[in-house]
Design a protein around this motif. Sequence first.
Motif, PDB file in Angstrom:
ATOM      1  N   HIS A 221      -0.458  -3.301   0.557  1.00 40.86           N
ATOM      2  CA  HIS A 221      -0.109  -4.233  -0.513  1.00 40.86           C
ATOM      3  C   HIS A 221      -0.294  -5.658  -0.001  1.00 40.86           C
ATOM      4  O   HIS A 221      -0.089  -5.929   1.170  1.00 40.86           O
ATOM      5  CB  HIS A 221       1.352  -4.033  -0.937  1.00 40.86           C
TER       6      HIS A 221
ATOM      7  N   THR B   7       2.925  -0.428  -8.798  1.00 43.51           N
ATOM      8  CA  THR B   7       3.815   0.383  -7.967  1.00 43.51           C
ATOM      9  C   THR B   7       4.893   1.113  -8.778  1.00 43.51           C
ATOM     10  O   THR B   7       4.997   2.336  -8.698  1.00 43.51           O
ATOM     11  CB  THR B   7       4.461  -0.493  -6.874  1.00 43.51           C
TER      12      THR B   7
ATOM     13  N   ASP C 271      -0.063   4.820  -4.086  1.00 36.76           N
ATOM     14  CA  ASP C 271       0.488   4.728  -5.448  1.00 36.76           C
ATOM     15  C   ASP C 271      -0.560   4.211  -6.432  1.00 36.76           C
ATOM     16  O   ASP C 271      -0.517   4.516  -7.621  1.00 36.76           O
ATOM     17  CB  ASP C 271       1.782   3.888  -5.477  1.00 36.76           C
ATOM     18  N   HIS C 272      -1.493   3.439  -5.939  1.00 37.25           N
ATOM     19  CA  HIS C 272      -2.598   2.922  -6.769  1.00 37.25           C
ATOM     20  C   HIS C 272      -3.655   2.392  -5.820  1.00 37.25           C
ATOM     21  O   HIS C 272      -3.418   2.292  -4.609  1.00 37.25           O
ATOM     22  CB  HIS C 272      -2.115   1.811  -7.711  1.00 37.25           C
TER      23      HIS C 272
HETATM   24 ZN   LIG Z   1       1.981  -0.318  -5.018  1.00 38.09          ZN
END
Ligand SMILES: [Zn+2]
Length: 314
Positions: free
Chosen positions: A143, A33, A208-209
Amino acid sequence: MSLYGAKSKTTPKLDDRTDLILYNNVVSPYSSTINSVLTILTQTNLEKKIDILKNIDILDVFHSSGFKNFWISNQSPIGVWDNQITQFARKSDRCEFVNMTSNSSYEATYTASYDEKIIAPFSEALQDSAKKKLIILHLIGNHSSYSKRYPTDFNIFEGDGSKKSNTIAEYKNSLVYTDFIVDSMINILIKSQRLNTNTATSLLYISDHGENVYDHGEKAGHDYSKVVPKANVEIPFFLWISPYFQSLDSSKTQQTILNKNKPFVTDDLFHALIDLNFIKTKFPEKGRSVFNPIFNDKRKRILCDGKDYDEKVD
Ligand SMILES: [Zn+2]
């Protein structure tokens, strides 16, 4: 996401939309993140790393171009995985953290703070009288812990009782919830457009990923050792643009559609965001903007592990 061809129907609402421009070949530079968020929103990238003191960021550029910046986050504001992002976010004209369920990033992985908390402050930001606005919404999204990311109404997929099967089911449920949140946000934007028909508005959704949920090895999460699995960096990236935006610059709209299958790394999002939003500054390198006719799609995608994404075989 079924939006990207997954067999399980994890994004039913977004699947039904016909107003999204879906980018099919986008990866994140990092698998974590902090590194990703701070790279995505600043001038630095993995090809040309810029020292933190000289690294211009998106908040600086938009602010000095007359935009009012909003940062609304459902990530925990404090803790090892969040402190740096919080410090960055505080540069915004308005900054609101809605997740106060814990005293640290680590604790926040096990507490529930549903992303719907972002909707009210988002609506308020839309009503703000500023003429130009950049609104960054940082969801907690998918997440871990996945089971803490959605209310019980979204208990759609069920595991067979094994840890692996249950984790995959919980991850899918978290996606169905994200589908509901993002679809709601687009509908709120469309409603606000009806009230302000002559505003050029766009909404960009990115992760973000990625997340490796038993795609690579017998594990779930986004950490890795030495080599980043593809699942950690393959991300959704889609754009909604308002009818007025389209009428204002139809060639730009066409270009965003033409470029949707081109390979992109989000460490160049800084350039793309400035380019997309009609901002005239010296900063954007147009060859790095996936929304530009001269976008360089030949860039080698060497990621944080030093390996070329396009040569990864897992
Ligand atoms: Zn993240």
